[in-house]
Motif scaffolding. Structure first.
Motif, PDB file in Angstrom:
ATOM      1  N   VAL A  47     112.695  21.532 -20.192  1.00  0.00           N
ATOM      2  CA  VAL A  47     111.323  21.385 -21.215  1.00  0.00           C
ATOM      3  C   VAL A  47     110.990  22.858 -21.443  1.00  0.00           C
ATOM      4  CG1 VAL A  47     108.981  20.832 -21.575  1.00  0.00           C
ATOM      5  CG2 VAL A  47     110.575  18.966 -20.570  1.00  0.00           C
ATOM      6  N   LEU A  48     110.702  23.707 -20.692  1.00  0.00           N
ATOM      7  CA  LEU A  48     110.448  24.966 -20.853  1.00  0.00           C
ATOM      8  C   LEU A  48     111.481  25.811 -21.800  1.00  0.00           C
ATOM      9  CD1 LEU A  48     109.051  26.111 -17.448  1.00  0.00           C
ATOM     10  CD2 LEU A  48     107.548  26.216 -19.442  1.00  0.00           C
ATOM     11  N   ARG A  49     112.617  25.686 -21.474  1.00  0.00           N
ATOM     12  CA  ARG A  49     113.554  26.489 -22.421  1.00  0.00           C
ATOM     13  C   ARG A  49     113.597  25.706 -23.568  1.00  0.00           C
ATOM     14  NH1 ARG A  49     118.457  26.867 -17.767  1.00  0.00           N
ATOM     15  NH2 ARG A  49     117.680  28.770 -16.767  1.00  0.00           N
ATOM     16  N   ARG A  50     113.156  24.619 -23.840  1.00  0.00           N
ATOM     17  CA  ARG A  50     113.078  24.082 -25.335  1.00  0.00           C
ATOM     18  C   ARG A  50     111.988  24.588 -25.923  1.00  0.00           C
ATOM     19  NH1 ARG A  50     114.361  18.012 -24.093  1.00  0.00           N
ATOM     20  NH2 ARG A  50     116.499  18.185 -23.329  1.00  0.00           N
ATOM     21  N   LEU A  51     110.808  24.923 -25.366  1.00  0.00           N
ATOM     22  CA  LEU A  51     109.743  24.955 -25.759  1.00  0.00           C
ATOM     23  C   LEU A  51     109.353  26.759 -26.101  1.00  0.00           C
ATOM     24  CD1 LEU A  51     107.065  22.674 -23.854  1.00  0.00           C
ATOM     25  CD2 LEU A  51     107.849  22.699 -26.262  1.00  0.00           C
ATOM     26  N   ILE A  52     110.023  27.356 -24.942  1.00  0.00           N
ATOM     27  CA  ILE A  52     109.861  28.960 -25.020  1.00  0.00           C
ATOM     28  C   ILE A  52     111.185  29.459 -24.970  1.00  0.00           C
ATOM     29  CG2 ILE A  52     108.626  30.743 -24.134  1.00  0.00           C
ATOM     30  CD1 ILE A  52     106.707  28.882 -22.590  1.00  0.00           C
ATOM     31  N   PRO A  53     112.166  29.346 -25.988  1.00  0.00           N
ATOM     32  CA  PRO A  53     113.541  29.813 -25.833  1.00  0.00           C
ATOM     33  C   PRO A  53     113.638  31.414 -25.633  1.00  0.00           C
ATOM     34  CG  PRO A  53     113.135  29.264 -28.142  1.00  0.00           C
ATOM     35  CD  PRO A  53     111.920  28.819 -27.316  1.00  0.00           C
ATOM     36  N   THR A  54     112.441  32.207 -26.019  1.00  0.00           N
ATOM     37  CA  THR A  54     112.691  33.534 -25.834  1.00  0.00           C
ATOM     38  C   THR A  54     112.545  34.055 -24.481  1.00  0.00           C
ATOM     39  OG1 THR A  54     110.306  33.729 -26.435  1.00  0.00           O
ATOM     40  CG2 THR A  54     111.922  33.974 -28.264  1.00  0.00           C
ATOM     41  N   LEU A  55     112.041  33.370 -23.549  1.00  0.00           N
ATOM     42  CA  LEU A  55     111.676  33.731 -22.211  1.00  0.00           C
ATOM     43  C   LEU A  55     112.992  33.312 -21.207  1.00  0.00           C
ATOM     44  CD1 LEU A  55     107.938  33.547 -21.407  1.00  0.00           C
ATOM     45  CD2 LEU A  55     109.185  35.568 -22.048  1.00  0.00           C
ATOM     46  N   SER A  56     113.289  33.965 -20.245  1.00  0.00           N
ATOM     47  CA  SER A  56     114.378  33.508 -19.222  1.00  0.00           C
ATOM     48  C   SER A  56     113.560  32.775 -17.965  1.00  0.00           C
ATOM     49  CB  SER A  56     115.204  34.584 -19.012  1.00  0.00           C
ATOM     50  OG  SER A  56     114.271  35.350 -18.232  1.00  0.00           O
ATOM     51  N   PHE A  57     114.085  31.792 -17.582  1.00  0.00           N
ATOM     52  CA  PHE A  57     113.488  31.051 -16.634  1.00  0.00           C
ATOM     53  C   PHE A  57     114.550  30.707 -15.301  1.00  0.00           C
ATOM     54  CE2 PHE A  57     110.651  29.938 -20.101  1.00  0.00           C
ATOM     55  CZ  PHE A  57     109.653  30.105 -19.417  1.00  0.00           C
ATOM     56  N   GLU A  58     114.342  30.672 -14.143  1.00  0.00           N
ATOM     57  CA  GLU A  58     115.444  30.348 -13.437  1.00  0.00           C
ATOM     58  C   GLU A  58     114.601  29.450 -12.155  1.00  0.00           C
ATOM     59  OE1 GLU A  58     117.034  33.791 -11.493  1.00  0.00           O
ATOM     60  OE2 GLU A  58     117.370  34.709 -13.631  1.00  0.00           O
ATOM     61  N   ILE A  59     115.369  28.578 -11.379  1.00  0.00           N
ATOM     62  CA  ILE A  59     114.796  27.931 -10.268  1.00  0.00           C
ATOM     63  C   ILE A  59     115.410  28.583  -9.135  1.00  0.00           C
ATOM     64  CG2 ILE A  59     115.387  25.718  -9.057  1.00  0.00           C
ATOM     65  CD1 ILE A  59     115.644  24.329 -11.809  1.00  0.00           C
ATOM     66  N   MET A  60     114.372  28.680  -8.141  1.00  0.00           N
ATOM     67  CA  MET A  60     114.543  29.218  -6.751  1.00  0.00           C
ATOM     68  C   MET A  60     114.056  28.167  -5.728  1.00  0.00           C
ATOM     69  SD  MET A  60     112.403  32.584  -6.426  1.00  0.00           S
ATOM     70  CE  MET A  60     111.799  32.577  -4.670  1.00  0.00           C
ATOM     71  N   PHE A  61     114.740  28.419  -4.538  1.00  0.00           N
ATOM     72  CA  PHE A  61     113.970  27.653  -3.277  1.00  0.00           C
ATOM     73  C   PHE A  61     113.158  28.599  -2.576  1.00  0.00           C
ATOM     74  CE2 PHE A  61     114.149  25.751   1.067  1.00  0.00           C
ATOM     75  CZ  PHE A  61     113.491  24.381   0.548  1.00  0.00           C
ATOM     76  N   ASP A  62     111.832  28.824  -2.440  1.00  0.00           N
ATOM     77  CA  ASP A  62     111.147  29.546  -1.664  1.00  0.00           C
ATOM     78  C   ASP A  62     111.144  29.416  -0.282  1.00  0.00           C
ATOM     79  OD1 ASP A  62     109.307  31.515  -1.431  1.00  0.00           O
ATOM     80  OD2 ASP A  62     107.648  30.479  -1.918  1.00  0.00           O
TER      81      ASP A  62
END
Length: 70
Positions: A39-54
């Protein structure tokens, strides 16, 4: 790491310059994080996001006191 953060170990982060990161959200499962990431990638395509395990280690008494008896 607080108890609440331990319950939500999966994070979506926004990598920033100079090796800094911004945590966008915390989730209990990876599948929840992946759904929000889509959802974030569709709404804000100009920013990069990643998943991580903290995995922030807990502090123990021996780490707080460097002079442990042997």
């Amino acid at each position: 790491m607080s108890y609440k953060q331990q319950l939500f170990p999966w994070c979506i982060i926004n990598p920033l310059p100079n090796m800094h990161t911004r945590i966008v959200g915390r989730f209990r499962s990876r599948s929840d994080a992946e759904g929000h990431l889509q959802v974030l990638r569709r709404l804000i395509p100009t920013l990069s996001f990643e998943i991580m395990f903290d995995v922030t280690p807990k502090e123990t008494d021996s780490e707080n006191n460097p002079e442990t008896p042997q």
